[in-house]
Design a protein around this motif. Structure first.
Motif, PDB file in Angstrom:
ATOM      1  N   MET A 128       0.889  -1.135   0.000  1.00 16.88           N
ATOM      2  CA  MET A 128       0.059  -0.144  -0.003  1.00 16.88           C
ATOM      3  C   MET A 128       0.727   1.362  -0.063  1.00 16.88           C
ATOM      4  SD  MET A 128      -3.282  -0.667   2.389  1.00 16.88           S
ATOM      5  CE  MET A 128      -2.428  -1.571   3.804  1.00 16.88           C
ATOM      6  N   PHE A 129       2.082   1.223   0.597  1.00 19.74           N
ATOM      7  CA  PHE A 129       2.620   2.326   0.848  1.00 19.74           C
ATOM      8  C   PHE A 129       4.233   2.593   0.401  1.00 19.74           C
ATOM      9  CE2 PHE A 129      -0.372   2.076   4.519  1.00 19.74           C
ATOM     10  CZ  PHE A 129      -1.081   3.189   4.273  1.00 19.74           C
ATOM     11  N   ILE A 130       4.718   1.427  -0.024  1.00 20.80           N
ATOM     12  CA  ILE A 130       6.112   1.505  -0.324  1.00 20.80           C
ATOM     13  C   ILE A 130       6.557   1.135  -1.676  1.00 20.80           C
ATOM     14  CG2 ILE A 130       8.478   0.179   0.214  1.00 20.80           C
ATOM     15  CD1 ILE A 130       7.595  -0.116   2.736  1.00 20.80           C
ATOM     16  N   HIS A 131       5.862   0.013  -2.250  1.00 21.02           N
ATOM     17  CA  HIS A 131       6.038  -0.176  -3.688  1.00 21.02           C
ATOM     18  C   HIS A 131       5.797   0.660  -4.669  1.00 21.02           C
ATOM     19  CE1 HIS A 131       7.555  -3.977  -1.977  1.00 21.02           C
ATOM     20  NE2 HIS A 131       6.445  -4.824  -1.886  1.00 21.02           N
ATOM     21  N   LEU A 159      12.668  -5.292   4.638  1.00 20.67           N
ATOM     22  CA  LEU A 159      12.062  -3.665   4.572  1.00 20.67           C
ATOM     23  C   LEU A 159      12.885  -2.893   4.147  1.00 20.67           C
ATOM     24  CD1 LEU A 159       9.487  -2.167   5.200  1.00 20.67           C
ATOM     25  CD2 LEU A 159      10.199  -1.998   7.568  1.00 20.67           C
ATOM     26  N   ASN A 160      14.235  -2.796   4.820  1.00 23.19           N
ATOM     27  CA  ASN A 160      15.209  -1.656   4.271  1.00 23.19           C
ATOM     28  C   ASN A 160      15.524  -1.936   2.887  1.00 23.19           C
ATOM     29  OD1 ASN A 160      17.621   0.012   4.905  1.00 23.19           O
ATOM     30  ND2 ASN A 160      18.541  -1.510   3.798  1.00 23.19           N
ATOM     31  N   ALA A 161      15.653  -3.008   2.134  1.00 22.37           N
ATOM     32  CA  ALA A 161      15.917  -3.182   0.829  1.00 22.37           C
ATOM     33  C   ALA A 161      14.556  -2.886  -0.077  1.00 22.37           C
ATOM     34  CB  ALA A 161      16.016  -4.754   0.446  1.00 22.37           C
ATOM     35  N   HIS A 162      13.263  -2.825   0.480  1.00 28.14           N
ATOM     36  CA  HIS A 162      12.311  -2.283  -0.287  1.00 28.14           C
ATOM     37  C   HIS A 162      12.362  -1.134  -0.303  1.00 28.14           C
ATOM     38  CE1 HIS A 162      10.031  -6.407   0.137  1.00 28.14           C
ATOM     39  NE2 HIS A 162      10.630  -6.272  -1.105  1.00 28.14           N
ATOM     40  N   PHE A 163      12.717  -0.200   0.752  1.00 27.47           N
ATOM     41  CA  PHE A 163      13.002   1.331   0.781  1.00 27.47           C
ATOM     42  C   PHE A 163      14.112   1.703  -0.335  1.00 27.47           C
ATOM     43  CE2 PHE A 163      10.579   1.493   4.907  1.00 27.47           C
ATOM     44  CZ  PHE A 163       9.764   2.370   4.825  1.00 27.47           C
ATOM     45  N   VAL A 164      15.187   0.876  -0.205  1.00 27.14           N
ATOM     46  CA  VAL A 164      16.204   1.315  -0.924  1.00 27.14           C
ATOM     47  C   VAL A 164      15.668   1.113  -2.454  1.00 27.14           C
ATOM     48  CG1 VAL A 164      18.654   0.415  -2.220  1.00 27.14           C
ATOM     49  CG2 VAL A 164      18.159   0.649   0.300  1.00 27.14           C
TER      50      VAL A 164
END
Length: 312
Positions: A151-154, A216-221
């Motif tokens: 919902m909020f990152i991808h 989660l960190n990798a998805h933010f990257v």
């Protein structure tokens, strides 16, 4: 800047498309997005249903507001192929739907549905063990996190996918997680009784926490590599990206190994989920490595291993 209009031949690719024009005129300095919008307007279809490829080499024409017709090599009298991809649905909607069931199933199976699943009486069925409650918590946290990310990152390079995928993707996750929960939450002696079991439980929780946070960190990257509204990416750097192409998949596997250890060595359904998921993620990782090498050329340092160091 002079405005040059080019004339393109238009041909259906695959199933014939009703009302597809045989020719189309468009400004060579216009964006490829304008080409997509022009074709979509003549067909009264959503732009997301269309895939346009260059007639000479069948290379896909990107749907981009920043790439011009001239930049992709389309010239006057060239041919383009148009394919109707069928009814579409947003990637975000599919992700939310496929993870919604797994986020709810563990709690439902362990508590309100427990007596019905195992054909037992509420007064006689044993209460869930601490180990089962912990496993339930980890499964729920994992899939609630996935819902949050969806919902909020991808950010998705493609806006949509075929609508039929929502059934296929959701069925896989809902059935697999139901199988895991059913077998893992069976009434029986699943309590931790030995020092080795306690150690395994602690290692499992530690792996789960590390895997979830690193993932989660990798998805933010990855999110920050792509500007909002754009499909163009930068080269990912950060924790794990120097070792493998897709560290988010590596950390996903680490997290699930933690879940497996918490569930116990006889959690065959969890192990099967890990194996099937790892094979699919390895295939995606190899495709991404090839794409990075093509997209970034000499600026990208090729990776020997795409997902798990020393393995694949």
């Amino acid at each position: 800047m002079s405005l040059t209009t080019i004339d393109l031949a238009v041909v259906s690719r695959g199933k014939p498309i009703k009302d597809l024009p045989k020719r189309l005129q468009i400004a060579s300095n216009g964006s490829t997005n304008e080409l997509y919008r022009s074709v979509a307007a003549t067909l009264s279809l959503s732009i997301n249903r269309l895939r346009i490829t260059h007639g000479r080499d069948r290379i896909a024409v990107p749907n981009s507001t920043e790439t011009t017709i001239a930049e992709i090599g389309l010239e006057d009298q060239d041919m383009i192929h148009v394919k109707d991809l069928g009814p579409q649905i947003s990637w975000r909607t599919v992700y939310i739907a496929e993870y919604l069931g797994p986020a709810l199933i563990p709690v439902l199976f362990l508590f309100p549905l427990r007596p019905y699943l195992y054909n037992a009486n509420l007064d006689t069925i044993p209460a869930p063990t601490k180990r089962q409650q912990l496993l339930c918590a980890l499964l729920t946290i994992h899939f609630v996190k996935r819902e949050y990310e969806s919902m909020f990152i991808h950010r998705f390079s493609n806006a949509t996918m075929p609508a039929r995928n929502i059934v296929k993707n959701s069925s896989y996750y809902w059935i697999m997680v139901s199988s895991m929960a059913y077998h893992a939450f069976r009434p029986g002696p699943a309590a931790v009784t030995t020092l080795s079991e306690t150690a395994m439980l602690c290692i499992g929780v530690a792996l789960f926490i590390f895997g979830e946070l690193a993932n989660l960190n990798a998805h933010f990257v990855l999110r920050n590599l792509r500007r909002p509204g754009s499909s163009e990416r930068g080269i990912p750097r950060g924790l794990g990206f120097g070792m493998v192409t897709c560290p988010h998949y590596l950390f996903e596997v680490v997290s699930w190994v933690g879940i497996y250890l918490v569930g116990g060595m006889r959690s065959w359904s969890i192990l099967a989920f890990i194996v099937v998921g790892s094979v699919q993620m390895a295939l995606w990782s190899k495709k991404r490595e090839r794409r990075y090498r093509l997209e970034f050329g000499g600026r990208y340092k090729p990776k020997r291993f795409v997902m798990i160091p020393g393995v694949v």
